[in-house]
Enzyme design. Structure first.
Site, short mmCIF file in Angstrom:
data_model
loop_
_atom_site.label_atom_id
_atom_site.label_comp_id
_atom_site.label_asym_id
_atom_site.label_seq_id
_atom_site.Cartn_x
_atom_site.Cartn_y
_atom_site.Cartn_z
N MET A 81 24.28 9.75 3.10
CA MET A 81 24.09 11.14 3.72
C MET A 81 24.42 11.17 5.16
O MET A 81 24.85 11.83 5.94
CB MET A 81 22.67 11.50 3.38
N LYS A 93 -17.45 -1.12 5.59
CA LYS A 93 -18.17 -1.98 4.51
C LYS A 93 -19.63 -2.19 4.17
O LYS A 93 -20.09 -2.23 2.93
CB LYS A 93 -17.77 -3.38 4.83
N PHE A 134 -11.86 -7.28 13.84
CA PHE A 134 -10.47 -7.69 13.09
C PHE A 134 -10.15 -6.46 11.65
O PHE A 134 -11.16 -5.97 10.99
CB PHE A 134 -10.94 -8.98 12.24
N GLN A 135 -8.81 -6.26 11.88
CA GLN A 135 -8.41 -5.22 10.96
C GLN A 135 -9.06 -4.03 10.95
O GLN A 135 -9.16 -3.15 10.11
CB GLN A 135 -8.47 -5.92 9.52
N GLU A 181 0.85 -1.17 0.08
CA GLU A 181 0.06 0.08 0.08
C GLU A 181 0.99 1.53 0.04
O GLU A 181 0.52 2.31 -0.51
CB GLU A 181 -1.06 -0.03 1.05
#
Lengths: 168, 556
Positions: free
Chosen positions: B466, B163, B113-114, B51
């Site tokens: 760096m 959802k 969940f999630q 993602e």
């Protein structure tokens, strides 16, 4: 540090107070007093916040507030052109030796006893923040059980209101 | 017509002019993916490897095209994986709409969940975000998100859709794509005051950031530069705002800015700053920054005026429209003495230039320049390679330097370069390092499967260059955890394992051959380009330092 008060008109939705205070936290603006309530319109809530800092800090705070889409209007409220009040509830130990002194102080400050029991009593008082501070100072000579104050609510004097065109 | 929430999401994205979205499916967006399947002829979805890659791709797409970039992720980890990409877009003012799924409203708040409170998580890194609790507001919320993302100072907006809202049915009528809110020039009185200030200047300096590009104000800037005879410099976010080889353009200012540019800004008596925010990489020690200059600061975000430096004149307004009103108020003047001074700074810069032969950063980027056409977007990751790219790239057109400025996000480049290529339909280039590339190299898979024409120029020095540079200069060469060569990653084999073409370049001849192949390749092509681990990015203003502390050569 200099204190200042701003009134913020925001959309009356859940989470908006969080958005405002989250910005304060992220940019390290200190809040010394905060009140939130619904307004004359159910569309808006009014947040009155007292913070501290110099002119630059104040400008920055107002500008950052305007960047939040839920903020409809911001007004800086100075001491001269506004009426500001706080409500204090203070619970004192009901000590027979101190009772009369406390009550005469309360009377002098136009306070009102709103609860009275054998062991304690509650004084209610309305006034500007300084009056409330002074009264609390006076009470420190006696036994304070609990203090609760609302924080500042303010309105501009005259017909001026803080409602104006939404600024995004 | 009545449609499901997920159909409404996809139809509204199409209605708003979206042609490609980047994302990754999951349990709480499976309905949206079903709608994407249904409407695949009208809206292309690019499946990324992660993602985070999707968020950077949407960002790169937006930076290169000026349009709103869109990414989609599922709830929980999908949503949190977007966070770095959203933060990157936020600090660089990139218009982005991120859509996340969430658990059904009946489960919200129960640690399902999630389930994650992604609107809470992204509160400080979005311009605004929405939790869409009911279907009736879904389409309008998406429209509002687009409007906010592109209005004023652009930024990312997140929309969290449970959802059950994706499943519910509601009326949908297509609408016109929303326009950005009209922007205004600064107040006339302020413009007049600023003009007086600029007219009184003997050593004016024009300075711009990414806001110039957003406002599309390049022409106005150049007209003013000609009229008041002023040199031009920019922040890193401003790069590609004017052509690199424009005679008055001195390049980038700041911690690793061009010597002449930083020095000219330091000596100016009036800095006209456009669409920029004076962060610490620009100012160094604020107390010593441009002490002899009056600053005229023009920005659409009023909160930027006076945030870090105090301008003599702060003008809140659209840069382009404000400059249009400012231009006729400016006297046509010449500053021969100032130009002489600038020429002297340029000579000093030339003397300090790295003229070594072989695989030096300057020669590598110089070779790359010969292969770019004027529309090639060049993305970078973050670190030494990014600064070398910023210093040495020769860019003609605006929106062609795609780099994470404010957040400094290592791993930004792979996604961003792909997004830029897909948005512009041009072959894009990623200049990266072995450290940054290691963070999101999984997106090679995305580039291969989508045959994204992408030249990956990997400046491989085997170290986190760096940080190592700072360790060399400020930490007694304690190279704590900055050596990567022990990992023994073979980047050529790695690219080949993903199905990409690749080659290694140890000399400039090999690099030239590799670049020729890479720019003829249909898909991604990786060049593992060897750079010495002790190359420095110079000049350098030490953090918190001032122009008095500038390091031009090591050993000075």
């Amino acid at each position: 540090m200099k204190k200042f008060t701003v009134a913020i008109l925001v959309n009356n939705q859940f989470g908006v107070l969080n958005r405002v205070t989250s910005m304060f936290r992220r940019r390290q603006f200190n809040i010394t007093s905060l009140t939130v309530s619904e307004t004359e319109s159910e569309e808006f809530s009014r947040i009155t916040v007292q913070s501290e800092g110099d002119e630059v800090k104040k400008e920055q705070l107002i500008n950052q507030l305007y960047k939040l889409p839920d903020v409809c209007s911001v007004a800086e409220l100075d001491d001269v052109d506004t009426v500001g009040r706080e409500l204090l509830l203070i619970k004192m130990r009901n000590d027979p030796a101190a009772r009369n002194d406390i009550r005469s102080a309360a009377t002098a400050y136009e306070g009102k006893v709103v609860d009275y029991t054998k062991d304690s009593f509650i004084i209610q008082m309305v006034g500007d923040s300084r009056k409330i501070d002074n009264f609390i100072d006076l009470m420190r000579d006696f036994e304070i059980l609990e203090i609760c104050r609302t924080g500042l609510v303010t309105l501009q004097r005259g017909a001026t209101t803080i409602r104006r065109v939404t600024n995004l | 017509m009545k449609l499901s929430g997920s159909d409404i999401i996809v139809r509204t994205l199409i209605e708003q002019g979206t042609d490609v979205v980047f994302g990754y499916p999951g349990g709480q967006v499976i309905n949206i993916y079903d709608s994407l399947y249904k409407y695949q002829g009208e809206l292309k979805h690019v499946l990324t490897a992660h993602e985070q890659g999707a968020s950077h791709a949407a960002d790169g797409y937006a930076r290169a095209t000026g349009k709103v970039g869109v990414c989609i992720a599922t709830s929980g980890p999908g949503a949190t994986n977007l966070v770095t990409g959203i933060a990157t877009a936020y600090i660089d003012s990139v218009p982005l709409v991120a859509i996340t799924g969430n658990v059904p409203t009946t489960i919200i708040g129960t640690d399902g969940f999630q389930e994650i409170d992604i609107t809470g998580v992204t509160l400080p890194i979005t311009k605004h975000n929405y939790f869409v609790g009911s279907i009736d507001k879904l389409a309008d919320t998406i429209r509002e998100a687009f409007r906010l993302a592109k209005s004023g100072r652009p930024g990312p907006v997140l929309i969290d859709v449970p959802k059950d809202v994706q499943i519910a049915q509601w009326e949908y009528e297509p609408q016109e794509a929303v326009a950005a809110e009209e922007s205004f020039p600064a107040k006339d009185i302020r413009i007049h005051q600023a003009a007086d200030c600029i007219n009184a200047a003997q050593r004016p300096f024009l300075y711009f950031g990414g806001g110039l590009i957003t406002s599309d104000a390049q022409d106005e800037l150049l007209q003013i530069a000609e009229r008041i005879d002023a040199p031009i410099g920019c922040s890193m976010m401003g790069i590609s705002g004017v052509p690199t080889d424009y005679p008055r353009f001195l390049g980038m200012q700041g911690m690793h800015g061009h010597y002449a540019c930083s020095t000219a800004m330091h000596h100016a008596d009036c800095i006209i700053a456009l669409g920029c925010r004076f962060n610490d990489r620009v100012t160094g020690d604020r107390a010593k920054f441009a002490v002899g200059a009056k600053i005229v600061h023009i920005d659409i975000d009023g909160a930027e005026l006076g945030k870090t430096v105090t301008p003599a004149h702060g003008l809140r307004g659209d840069v382009k429209k404000t400059l249009q009103k400012l231009l006729p108020l400016l006297k046509e003047v010449k500053h021969p003495q100032w130009q002489e001074t600038i020429d002297r700074f340029l000579e000093e810069e030339q003397q300090g230039m790295d003229n070594r032969e072989g695989m030096t950063p300057r020669n590598v980027i110089g070779l790359l320049n010969q292969h770019l056409n004027e529309n090639t977007p060049v993305a970078t990751d973050v670190g030494q390679h990014q600064m070398w790219a910023a210093q040495y790239l020769n860019l003609k057109n605006t929106r062609r330097f795609i780099s994470s400025g404010g957040l400094g996000t290592m791993g930004f480049g792979m996604g961003a370069a792909m997004g830029a290529a897909l948005g512009t339909k041009e072959r894009s280039v990623l200049v990266t390092g072995d450290g940054s590339f290691g963070m999101n190299l999984n997106e090679l898979a995305t580039a291969v499967v989508n045959q994204v024409p992408l030249v990956i120029l990997l400046l491989n020095n085997g170290v986190l260059g760096m940080v190592r540079q700072w360790q060399t200069l400020f930490f007694d060469k304690h190279y704590s955890n900055t050596t990567l060569s022990d990992r023994q990653t073979d980047f050529v084999k790695l690219a080949e394992a993903f199905g990409a073409q690749a080659s290694r370049a140890l000399t400039l001849e090999e690099l030239e051959a590799a670049l020729t192949k890479a720019f003829a390749c249909d898909g991604p092509y990786l060049i593992d380009c060897a750079i010495d681990k002790d190359e420095f990015v110079l000049p350098m203003l030490p953090p918190g330092g001032s122009m008095d502390d500038i390091i031009v050569r090591i050993g000075d």
